[in-house]
Enzyme design. Structure first.
Site, PDB file in Angstrom:
ATOM      1  CG  HIS A  88      -1.919   1.078   1.255  1.00 45.34           C
ATOM      2  ND1 HIS A  88      -3.126   0.945   1.898  1.00 45.34           N
ATOM      3  CD2 HIS A  88      -1.925   2.332   0.723  1.00 45.34           C
ATOM      4  CE1 HIS A  88      -3.824   2.065   1.763  1.00 45.34           C
ATOM      5  NE2 HIS A  88      -3.107   2.916   1.062  1.00 45.34           N
ATOM      6  CD  GLU A 128      -3.745  -2.835   0.704  1.00 44.68           C
ATOM      7  OE1 GLU A 128      -4.581  -3.726   0.466  1.00 44.68           O
ATOM      8  OE2 GLU A 128      -3.302  -2.599   1.838  1.00 44.68           O
ATOM      9  CG  HIS A 141      -7.216  -4.177   8.773  1.00 42.63           C
ATOM     10  ND1 HIS A 141      -6.496  -3.300   7.994  1.00 42.63           N
ATOM     11  CD2 HIS A 141      -7.151  -3.690  10.025  1.00 42.63           C
ATOM     12  CE1 HIS A 141      -6.038  -2.313   8.731  1.00 42.63           C
ATOM     13  NE2 HIS A 141      -6.407  -2.535   9.984  1.00 42.63           N
ATOM     14  N   GLY A 143      -0.553  -8.628   6.788  1.00 45.23           N
ATOM     15  CA  GLY A 143       0.732  -7.997   7.009  1.00 45.23           C
ATOM     16  C   GLY A 143       1.138  -7.953   8.463  1.00 45.23           C
TER      17      GLY A 143
END
Length: 246
Positions: free
Chosen positions: A44, A76, A198, A221
Protein backbone atom coordinates in the site's frame (compact mmCIF):
# COMPACT_ATOMS: atom_id res chain seq x y z
CA UNK A 1 -9.76 -24.41 -3.07
CA UNK A 2 -8.63 -22.56 0.08
CA UNK A 3 -8.07 -18.82 0.06
CA UNK A 4 -4.77 -17.74 -1.43
CA UNK A 5 -2.32 -15.94 0.85
CA UNK A 6 -0.91 -12.56 -0.17
CA UNK A 7 1.75 -11.26 2.21
CA UNK A 8 1.48 -7.53 2.86
CA UNK A 9 4.98 -6.04 3.05
CA UNK A 10 4.09 -2.66 4.57
CA UNK A 11 5.18 -3.59 8.10
CA UNK A 12 8.54 -4.76 6.76
CA UNK A 13 8.92 -1.48 4.87
CA UNK A 14 8.03 0.55 7.96
CA UNK A 15 10.71 -1.25 9.97
CA UNK A 16 13.28 -0.58 7.26
CA UNK A 17 12.34 3.09 7.15
CA UNK A 18 13.21 3.60 10.83
CA UNK A 19 16.82 3.92 9.65
CA UNK A 20 18.40 5.25 6.49
CA UNK A 21 19.54 1.73 5.68
CA UNK A 22 18.51 -0.88 3.10
CA UNK A 23 17.49 -3.57 5.59
CA UNK A 24 15.34 -5.39 6.22
CA UNK A 25 15.04 -5.73 2.46
CA UNK A 26 11.40 -5.52 1.40
CA UNK A 27 12.13 -7.48 -1.76
CA UNK A 28 14.28 -9.97 0.13
CA UNK A 29 11.54 -10.68 2.66
CA UNK A 30 9.06 -10.93 -0.19
CA UNK A 31 11.30 -13.54 -1.79
CA UNK A 32 11.33 -15.57 1.43
CA UNK A 33 7.54 -15.40 1.65
CA UNK A 34 7.01 -16.54 -1.93
CA UNK A 35 9.61 -19.29 -1.63
CA UNK A 36 7.73 -20.56 1.44
CA UNK A 37 4.51 -20.87 -0.55
CA UNK A 38 2.74 -17.51 -0.37
CA UNK A 39 0.67 -16.87 -3.46
CA UNK A 40 1.38 -13.17 -3.79
CA UNK A 41 2.66 -9.92 -2.33
CA UNK A 42 0.67 -6.82 -1.37
CA UNK A 43 1.81 -3.24 -0.81
CA UNK A 44 0.00 0.00 0.00
CA UNK A 45 2.20 2.86 -1.24
CA UNK A 46 0.98 5.99 0.54
CA UNK A 47 1.78 9.48 -0.77
CA UNK A 48 4.31 10.17 2.01
CA UNK A 49 6.07 6.81 1.43
CA UNK A 50 6.15 6.19 5.17
CA UNK A 51 6.38 2.46 4.59
CA UNK A 52 6.35 1.13 1.03
CA UNK A 53 8.36 3.44 -1.20
CA UNK A 54 7.67 3.99 -4.86
CA UNK A 55 11.14 2.60 -5.53
CA UNK A 56 10.05 -0.74 -4.03
CA UNK A 57 7.45 -1.31 -6.73
CA UNK A 58 9.69 -2.11 -9.71
CA UNK A 59 11.79 -4.40 -7.52
CA UNK A 60 8.75 -6.38 -6.38
CA UNK A 61 7.41 -6.52 -9.94
CA UNK A 62 10.76 -7.87 -11.16
CA UNK A 63 10.96 -10.39 -8.31
CA UNK A 64 7.63 -11.90 -9.28
CA UNK A 65 8.27 -11.80 -13.01
CA UNK A 66 11.77 -13.26 -12.82
CA UNK A 67 11.54 -15.76 -9.96
CA UNK A 68 7.88 -16.47 -9.10
CA UNK A 69 5.84 -15.98 -12.29
CA UNK A 70 2.90 -17.89 -10.81
CA UNK A 71 2.56 -15.34 -7.98
CA UNK A 72 0.50 -12.15 -8.02
CA UNK A 73 1.29 -8.55 -7.18
CA UNK A 74 -1.50 -6.60 -5.44
CA UNK A 75 -1.21 -2.83 -5.06
CA UNK A 76 -3.74 -1.13 -2.82
CA UNK A 77 -4.46 2.51 -2.20
CA UNK A 78 -6.72 5.50 -2.60
CA UNK A 79 -7.39 6.06 -6.32
CA UNK A 80 -5.74 9.44 -6.78
CA UNK A 81 -4.27 10.21 -10.17
CA UNK A 82 -0.77 9.65 -8.75
CA UNK A 83 -1.80 6.23 -7.44
CA UNK A 84 -3.36 5.25 -10.75
CA UNK A 85 -0.17 6.29 -12.54
CA UNK A 86 1.86 4.03 -10.23
CA UNK A 87 -0.47 1.13 -10.92
CA UNK A 88 -0.34 1.64 -14.67
CA UNK A 89 3.45 1.84 -14.56
CA UNK A 90 4.08 -1.25 -12.43
CA UNK A 91 1.29 -3.50 -13.71
CA UNK A 92 0.05 -5.51 -10.71
CA UNK A 93 -2.30 -8.39 -11.30
CA UNK A 94 -4.77 -6.88 -8.83
CA UNK A 95 -5.57 -3.33 -7.74
CA UNK A 96 -7.40 -2.89 -4.43
CA UNK A 97 -9.03 0.50 -4.00
CA UNK A 98 -9.40 1.79 -0.45
CA UNK A 99 -11.09 5.01 0.79
CA UNK A 100 -8.12 6.17 2.87
CA UNK A 101 -7.31 9.70 3.84
CA UNK A 102 -3.54 10.14 3.24
CA UNK A 103 -3.03 10.92 6.94
CA UNK A 104 -4.62 7.69 8.19
CA UNK A 105 -2.34 5.33 10.06
CA UNK A 106 -4.00 2.33 8.41
CA UNK A 107 -7.12 1.42 6.47
CA UNK A 108 -10.06 1.45 8.87
CA UNK A 109 -13.27 1.42 6.81
CA UNK A 110 -14.67 0.42 3.47
CA UNK A 111 -16.30 2.35 0.65
CA UNK A 112 -19.86 3.59 0.72
CA UNK A 113 -20.70 2.01 -2.62
CA UNK A 114 -23.83 4.08 -3.21
CA UNK A 115 -22.37 7.46 -2.25
CA UNK A 116 -19.01 6.73 -3.90
CA UNK A 117 -20.37 5.24 -7.13
CA UNK A 118 -19.70 8.36 -9.19
CA UNK A 119 -16.05 8.32 -8.10
CA UNK A 120 -15.46 4.59 -8.36
CA UNK A 121 -17.24 3.61 -11.56
CA UNK A 122 -15.04 5.50 -14.07
CA UNK A 123 -11.89 4.53 -12.18
CA UNK A 124 -12.85 0.86 -12.18
CA UNK A 125 -13.62 1.15 -15.90
CA UNK A 126 -10.19 2.67 -16.54
CA UNK A 127 -8.42 -0.04 -14.56
CA UNK A 128 -10.37 -2.85 -16.18
CA UNK A 129 -9.56 -1.41 -19.61
CA UNK A 130 -5.91 -1.61 -18.57
CA UNK A 131 -6.26 -5.31 -17.84
CA UNK A 132 -6.24 -5.17 -14.04
CA UNK A 133 -8.45 -7.17 -11.70
CA UNK A 134 -10.14 -4.68 -9.38
CA UNK A 135 -11.09 -5.24 -5.75
CA UNK A 136 -12.90 -2.71 -3.55
CA UNK A 137 -12.39 -2.43 0.21
CA UNK A 138 -15.71 -3.14 1.91
CA UNK A 139 -17.27 -2.99 5.33
CA UNK A 140 -19.41 -5.90 6.51
CA UNK A 141 -22.60 -4.61 4.92
CA UNK A 142 -24.62 -7.04 2.78
CA UNK A 143 -26.86 -4.24 1.51
CA UNK A 144 -24.00 -2.62 -0.39
CA UNK A 145 -23.06 -5.53 -2.62
CA UNK A 146 -25.30 -4.76 -5.57
CA UNK A 147 -23.91 -1.24 -5.70
CA UNK A 148 -20.38 -2.65 -5.43
CA UNK A 149 -21.05 -4.90 -8.41
CA UNK A 150 -22.51 -2.02 -10.38
CA UNK A 151 -19.16 -0.18 -10.27
CA UNK A 152 -17.78 -2.92 -12.51
CA UNK A 153 -15.38 -4.32 -9.91
CA UNK A 154 -14.40 -7.98 -9.87
CA UNK A 155 -14.08 -8.43 -6.12
CA UNK A 156 -14.57 -6.88 -2.74
CA UNK A 157 -12.05 -7.12 0.08
CA UNK A 158 -13.84 -7.53 3.38
CA UNK A 159 -12.42 -5.24 6.06
CA UNK A 160 -11.85 -7.66 8.93
CA UNK A 161 -10.44 -5.15 11.43
CA UNK A 162 -13.42 -5.31 13.81
CA UNK A 163 -13.33 -9.12 13.68
CA UNK A 164 -9.64 -9.10 14.55
CA UNK A 165 -10.14 -6.58 17.35
CA UNK A 166 -12.41 -9.00 19.22
CA UNK A 167 -9.56 -11.45 19.84
CA UNK A 168 -10.43 -11.65 23.54
CA UNK A 169 -14.24 -11.60 23.20
CA UNK A 170 -15.49 -14.71 21.44
CA UNK A 171 -19.14 -13.65 21.49
CA UNK A 172 -18.43 -10.38 19.69
CA UNK A 173 -16.04 -12.14 17.31
CA UNK A 174 -18.72 -14.68 16.41
CA UNK A 175 -21.25 -11.91 15.78
CA UNK A 176 -18.84 -10.01 13.54
CA UNK A 177 -17.90 -13.20 11.73
CA UNK A 178 -21.54 -13.74 10.83
CA UNK A 179 -21.79 -10.17 9.53
CA UNK A 180 -18.77 -10.85 7.33
CA UNK A 181 -20.26 -14.13 6.20
CA UNK A 182 -23.58 -12.56 5.25
CA UNK A 183 -21.76 -9.85 3.33
CA UNK A 184 -19.78 -12.49 1.46
CA UNK A 185 -23.01 -14.37 0.70
CA UNK A 186 -24.51 -11.20 -0.76
CA UNK A 187 -21.35 -10.51 -2.75
CA UNK A 188 -21.38 -13.99 -4.26
CA UNK A 189 -25.06 -13.60 -5.11
CA UNK A 190 -24.21 -10.35 -6.90
CA UNK A 191 -21.52 -12.08 -8.94
CA UNK A 192 -18.50 -10.76 -7.05
CA UNK A 193 -15.53 -12.68 -5.70
CA UNK A 194 -14.43 -12.03 -2.13
CA UNK A 195 -11.06 -11.26 -0.56
CA UNK A 196 -10.44 -10.37 3.09
CA UNK A 197 -7.84 -8.55 5.09
CA UNK A 198 -6.90 -6.61 8.23
CA UNK A 199 -5.84 -8.01 11.61
CA UNK A 200 -6.15 -11.62 10.53
CA UNK A 201 -4.12 -14.17 12.49
CA UNK A 202 -3.58 -17.91 12.63
CA UNK A 203 -6.08 -17.83 15.48
CA UNK A 204 -9.00 -16.19 13.68
CA UNK A 205 -8.39 -17.29 10.08
CA UNK A 206 -9.76 -20.85 10.34
CA UNK A 207 -13.21 -19.69 11.46
CA UNK A 208 -13.30 -17.10 8.67
CA UNK A 209 -12.30 -19.70 6.10
CA UNK A 210 -14.95 -22.09 7.40
CA UNK A 211 -17.70 -19.45 7.27
CA UNK A 212 -16.64 -18.26 3.80
CA UNK A 213 -15.32 -21.41 2.07
CA UNK A 214 -15.20 -19.68 -1.33
CA UNK A 215 -12.94 -16.89 -0.04
CA UNK A 216 -10.52 -16.09 -2.87
CA UNK A 217 -7.64 -14.40 -1.07
CA UNK A 218 -6.48 -13.03 2.26
CA UNK A 219 -3.96 -10.20 2.49
CA UNK A 220 -2.07 -10.23 5.78
CA UNK A 221 0.73 -8.00 7.01
CA UNK A 222 0.83 -6.97 10.67
CA UNK A 223 -0.10 -10.28 12.26
CA UNK A 224 2.09 -12.24 9.89
CA UNK A 225 5.07 -9.97 10.47
CA UNK A 226 4.60 -10.20 14.24
CA UNK A 227 4.59 -13.99 14.05
CA UNK A 228 7.68 -13.93 11.83
CA UNK A 229 9.64 -12.42 14.72
CA UNK A 230 9.01 -15.67 16.59
CA UNK A 231 8.84 -18.30 13.87
CA UNK A 232 10.78 -16.80 10.97
CA UNK A 233 9.19 -15.78 7.69
CA UNK A 234 9.19 -19.23 6.10
CA UNK A 235 7.74 -20.89 9.18
CA UNK A 236 5.14 -18.17 9.56
CA UNK A 237 3.98 -18.41 5.96
CA UNK A 238 3.51 -22.13 6.51
CA UNK A 239 1.43 -21.47 9.63
CA UNK A 240 -0.81 -19.01 7.79
CA UNK A 241 -1.21 -21.31 4.81
CA UNK A 242 -2.35 -24.08 7.13
CA UNK A 243 -4.75 -21.67 8.84
CA UNK A 244 -6.25 -20.95 5.40
CA UNK A 245 -6.72 -24.67 4.83
CA UNK A 246 -3.78 -25.56 2.60
Amino acid sequence: MPAKLSVNLNAIAMLRNRRDLPWPSVTGIGRLALAAGAHGLTVHPRPDERHTRHSDLPEIRALIDDEFPQAEFNIEGYPSEDFLALVEKHQPEQVTLVPDDPAQATSDHGWNFVADAALLTPIVRRLKKGGFRVSLFSDADPAGMTAARDTGADRIELYTGPYGSYHSDSAKADKELERLGKTADAAFAAGLQVNAGHDLTVGNLPALAKRIPALAEVSIGHGLTADALEYGMAGTVGRFLRACGW
